[in-house]
Design a protein around this motif. Structure first.
Motif, PDB file in Angstrom:
ATOM      1  N   TYR A  51      -6.544  35.335  71.169  1.00  0.00           N
ATOM      2  CA  TYR A  51      -6.683  34.074  71.297  1.00  0.00           C
ATOM      3  C   TYR A  51      -7.129  33.803  69.480  1.00  0.00           C
ATOM      4  O   TYR A  51      -8.046  34.445  69.172  1.00  0.00           O
ATOM      5  N   ASP A  52      -6.526  32.824  68.873  1.00  0.00           N
ATOM      6  CA  ASP A  52      -6.593  32.878  67.309  1.00  0.00           C
ATOM      7  C   ASP A  52      -6.992  31.188  67.222  1.00  0.00           C
ATOM      8  O   ASP A  52      -7.341  31.000  66.059  1.00  0.00           O
ATOM      9  N   GLY A  53      -6.784  30.305  68.011  1.00  0.00           N
ATOM     10  CA  GLY A  53      -7.013  28.872  67.950  1.00  0.00           C
ATOM     11  C   GLY A  53      -5.774  28.270  68.587  1.00  0.00           C
ATOM     12  O   GLY A  53      -4.887  28.638  69.128  1.00  0.00           O
ATOM     13  N   ASN A  54      -5.461  27.103  68.177  1.00  0.00           N
ATOM     14  CA  ASN A  54      -4.628  26.288  68.595  1.00  0.00           C
ATOM     15  C   ASN A  54      -3.276  26.589  68.322  1.00  0.00           C
ATOM     16  O   ASN A  54      -2.899  26.616  66.594  1.00  0.00           O
ATOM     17  N   ILE A  55      -2.408  26.909  69.128  1.00  0.00           N
ATOM     18  CA  ILE A  55      -1.009  27.902  68.342  1.00  0.00           C
ATOM     19  C   ILE A  55      -0.158  26.775  67.267  1.00  0.00           C
ATOM     20  O   ILE A  55       0.762  27.159  66.732  1.00  0.00           O
ATOM     21  N   PHE A  56      -0.308  25.568  67.960  1.00  0.00           N
ATOM     22  CA  PHE A  56       0.759  24.782  67.065  1.00  0.00           C
ATOM     23  C   PHE A  56       0.380  24.377  65.899  1.00  0.00           C
ATOM     24  O   PHE A  56       1.000  24.306  64.863  1.00  0.00           O
ATOM     25  N   ALA A  57      -0.971  24.375  65.802  1.00  0.00           N
ATOM     26  CA  ALA A  57      -1.763  23.998  64.346  1.00  0.00           C
ATOM     27  C   ALA A  57      -1.458  25.276  63.494  1.00  0.00           C
ATOM     28  O   ALA A  57      -1.007  25.152  62.154  1.00  0.00           O
ATOM     29  N   LEU A  58      -1.761  26.439  64.163  1.00  0.00           N
ATOM     30  CA  LEU A  58      -1.590  27.793  63.308  1.00  0.00           C
ATOM     31  C   LEU A  58      -0.400  28.279  63.127  1.00  0.00           C
ATOM     32  O   LEU A  58      -0.108  28.891  62.123  1.00  0.00           O
TER      33      LEU A  58
END
Length: 201
Positions: A51-58
């Motif tokens: 998990y790195d954060g929201n995939i669409f934003a990243l």
């Protein structure tokens, strides 16, 4: 006797406070050393299931796609084609598919609704209605569905996603020229994750 007990309590409290500040100082020093020694290392990675954060934003460069502007039920009431995308933020395949979804939103975002659904957020129920995302979810991510304006499933795929595959279905729904008869578009890298489609020269 009360005087001796009071001195012991004061000594005990000072030791506890001293140890607490010492521990906080050591943790801060370790973080500073790590930051100085490895300043350019990012922990986010496209090649793993972390998990790195929201995939669409990243990864897709499109943080505006989530939360969706409309729900599935609202989209079906509007009688607009709907791209339903089930994902989780800690999946390599979902990370890779996120920029395909974002690319599809560029040409079709005004005439179709894009409804990304976090698979972990689907409630546990015995049965779902056809206007609920759980009705279509098959238990694996990424899963991409394309519903026409009448709510009929025109495309349903689990796993890696190619732009051209979904674009062909959109073209069919909107009665556009097939890819072979329209202007050829080539992929041009924008950065290490994203590409854009440009006309062939």
């Amino acid at each position: 006797m009360g005087n001796v007990l009071g001195k012991q309590l004061q000594t005990f409290n000072w030791r506890r406070i001293l140890w607490r500040y010492l521990l906080i100082g050591l943790v801060m020093a370790a973080l500073i050393v790590l930051n100085v020694c490895f300043p350019d290392r990012a922990l986010a990675s496209l090649d793993d299931d972390r998990y790195d954060g929201n995939i669409f934003a990243l990864y897709a460069g499109n943080g505006a796609i989530v939360p969706p502007k409309v729900s599935l039920a609202q989209s079906l009431k509007q009688k607009k084609p709907t791209l339903l995308f089930f994902y989780v933020d800690d999946s390599r395949d979902c990370k890779e598919s996120s920029f395909v979804i974002s690319q599809l939103q560029a040409p079709y975002g005004r005439v179709a609704n894009f409804v990304p659904v976090m698979a972990d957020a689907i409630p546990l129920k015995e049965a779902f209605g056809a206007n609920e995302p759980g009705y279509y979810f098959q238990g694996s991510v990424p899963q991409t569905l394309l519903l026409d304006e009448e709510g009929k499933v025109q495309f349903n795929q689990t796993g890696a996603l190619k732009y051209e595959t979904v674009d062909d279905v959109f073209r069919k729904i909107f009665d556009l020229l097939p890819r072979e008869e329209s202007q050829e578009l080539l992929r041009r890298p924008v950065n290490e994750l994203n590409v854009e489609l440009v006309p062939a020269e």
